[in-house]
Design a protein around this motif. Structure first.
Motif, PDB file in Angstrom:
ATOM      1  N   ALA A   1      81.269  19.507  -9.227  1.00 26.37           N
ATOM      2  CA  ALA A   1      79.858  19.376  -8.821  1.00 26.37           C
ATOM      3  C   ALA A   1      79.239  20.749  -8.556  1.00 26.37           C
TER       4      ALA A   1
ATOM      5  N   GLU B   1      72.442  18.782  -2.731  1.00 29.31           N
ATOM      6  CA  GLU B   1      73.436  17.704  -2.717  1.00 29.31           C
ATOM      7  C   GLU B   1      73.139  16.664  -3.807  1.00 29.31           C
TER       8      GLU B   1
ATOM      9  N   THR C   1      89.113  14.653  -4.161  1.00 28.29           N
ATOM     10  CA  THR C   1      87.778  14.942  -3.622  1.00 28.29           C
ATOM     11  C   THR C   1      87.441  16.411  -3.836  1.00 28.29           C
ATOM     12  N   GLY C   2      88.433  17.267  -3.598  1.00 22.31           N
ATOM     13  CA  GLY C   2      88.200  18.699  -3.780  1.00 22.31           C
ATOM     14  C   GLY C   2      87.890  19.038  -5.215  1.00 22.31           C
TER      15      GLY C   2
ATOM     16  N   ASN D   1      84.426  17.946  -6.091  1.00 23.87           N
ATOM     17  CA  ASN D   1      83.486  18.856  -5.446  1.00 23.87           C
ATOM     18  C   ASN D   1      83.362  20.166  -6.227  1.00 23.87           C
ATOM     19  N   ASP D   2      84.507  20.667  -6.724  1.00 26.68           N
ATOM     20  CA  ASP D   2      84.470  21.895  -7.539  1.00 26.68           C
ATOM     21  C   ASP D   2      83.633  21.684  -8.803  1.00 26.68           C
TER      22      ASP D   2
ATOM     23  N   THR E   1      80.212  13.773  -2.135  1.00 30.04           N
ATOM     24  CA  THR E   1      81.471  14.026  -1.401  1.00 30.04           C
ATOM     25  C   THR E   1      81.819  12.841  -0.495  1.00 30.04           C
TER      26      THR E   1
ATOM     27  N   THR F   1      76.114  11.198   0.041  1.00 32.49           N
ATOM     28  CA  THR F   1      76.388  12.346  -0.832  1.00 32.49           C
ATOM     29  C   THR F   1      77.585  12.040  -1.733  1.00 32.49           C
TER      30      THR F   1
END
Ligand code: P6P
Length: 339
Positions: A33, A189, A26-27, A30-31, A8, A6
């Motif tokens: 995405a 994902e 990473t955060g 992810n936001d 992440t 994935t």
């Protein structure tokens, strides 16, 4: 049964190589995405959720905003503003820098984005995309100003785009090559589908809007004319032409099979007081970072796009990018100025 890598997991695995990585990066990705998945959902539903058509407002560029331009911008803000991964955000759809709510935690990154590039294609169901660029925020500044964003493209820590096409694909570089992720809608994902993307140095395909031919400068006209002369001309090979009017789709094609994309300045743009059509900070810079990381070239005609020192957040520049040998040839013509 294999799940795959994935987005992440990929970022966490790669983050281990970044000194001082705290998981905030990473955060942030992810936001981004999450915002892209929501935009993909709306783009895919289109008329079913009444998001097609134009608003009665214009953006700072003086362009009529499509409903999805505004919605995509709002979704990007919503996905980021409370999570503490950015200190501020700049967008094609907003005149000035977006400052976070006073009570929102500040992060260590600045985000620049074109929330929905190529949106003139929305109503005709042709691919569009989100483009993003990530810079480090100044330390200890609660509300970064436009000046804090005006960094050359070489200072980007990451760049990427999400292409809303037959597949929804997120393409990313953090300065260590280019990776492609495809959205599996069944479980929401982005899964790694291509790593270490490389653009072929040679190509037989060019992309330019030829309706502006009468306004082109001599070096661009010479390059395109030679391509059009094909095997009987100085290039000694036939060329194919593409123009999607969606930069994200053009760049994705070039990453996938090579090619050259040209949006040069021209006499008509200069007469309107413009230095190009495409914007440096959230279109040209992120795409140039990606293309160079895939062994391609990206120039404004004279110099490397990533070296340009920005003057203002919505600055426009000429863009020539793609297969390195072709970009170098165009640069030679532009520097010599010979027709
Ligand atoms: P034209 C879309 O509006 C965009 O910014 C790019 O995505 C695209 O490459 C270009 O403009 C298309 O410009 O003049 O052909 O409509």
């Amino acid at each position: 049964m294999r799940i795959g890598t994935t987005l992440t997991n990929y970022i966490i695995q790669n983050q281990r190589h970044i000194d001082g990585a705290t998981g905030e990066f990473t955060g942030l990705l992810n936001d981004i995405a999450v915002a892209c998945k929501k935009i993909a959902d709306l783009v895919n539903k289109g008329a079913l959720v009444n998001v097609l058509g134009a608003t009665d407002s214009q953006n700072v560029q003086g362009e009529t905003q499509k409903k999805l331009d505004v919605i995509s911008n709002e979704l990007m803000i919503e996905a980021l503003r409370h999570n503490g991964h950015i200190a501020a955000l700049a967008s094609e759809e907003m005149d000035s820098v977006y400052h976070l709510p006073a009570n929102a935690p500040r992060g260590k990154y600045l985000l620049l984005c074109d929330p929905l590039d190529g949106s003139s294609n929305i109503d005709i169901n042709v691919s569009v995309g989100t483009i993003f660029s990530i810079l480090k925020a100044p330390e200890g500044v609660a509300n970064p100003t436009e000046q804090d964003f005006l960094r050359p493209g070489t200072e980007q820590v990451a760049a990427g785009y999400c292409l809303y096409g037959p597949s929804t694909m997120l393409v990313l570089t953090t300065g260590n090559g280019v990776s492609m992720f495809t959205l599996d809608r069944d479980f929401g994902e982005f899964l790694l589908t291509e790593n270490n993307v490389t653009i072929p140095a040679e190509t037989k395909e060019f992309a330019i809007n030829t309706s502006y031919q009468r306004f082109w400068d001599a070096p661009v006209r010479r390059y395109i004319d030679e391509c059009l002369q094909g095997a009987d001309g100085p290039r000694k090979k036939n060329f194919n032409m593409r123009w999607v009017a969606s930069m994200v789709a053009e760049v994705h094609r070039i990453l996938t099979r090579g090619g050259i994309f040209l949006y040069p300045c021209n006499s008509q743009l200069r007469a309107a007081g413009k230095t190009g059509k495409l914007r440096l900070m959230y279109e040209a810079n992120p795409m140039a970072f990606i293309v160079e990381q895939a062994a391609g070239g990206a120039i404004d005609g004279q110099q490397r796009i990533l070296d340009i020192a920005p003057d203002e957040i919505h600055q426009r520049i000429p863009v020539i990018l793609g297969s390195r040998s072709e970009v170098e040839l165009v640069q030679d013509y532009c520097r010599s100025g010979k027709a």
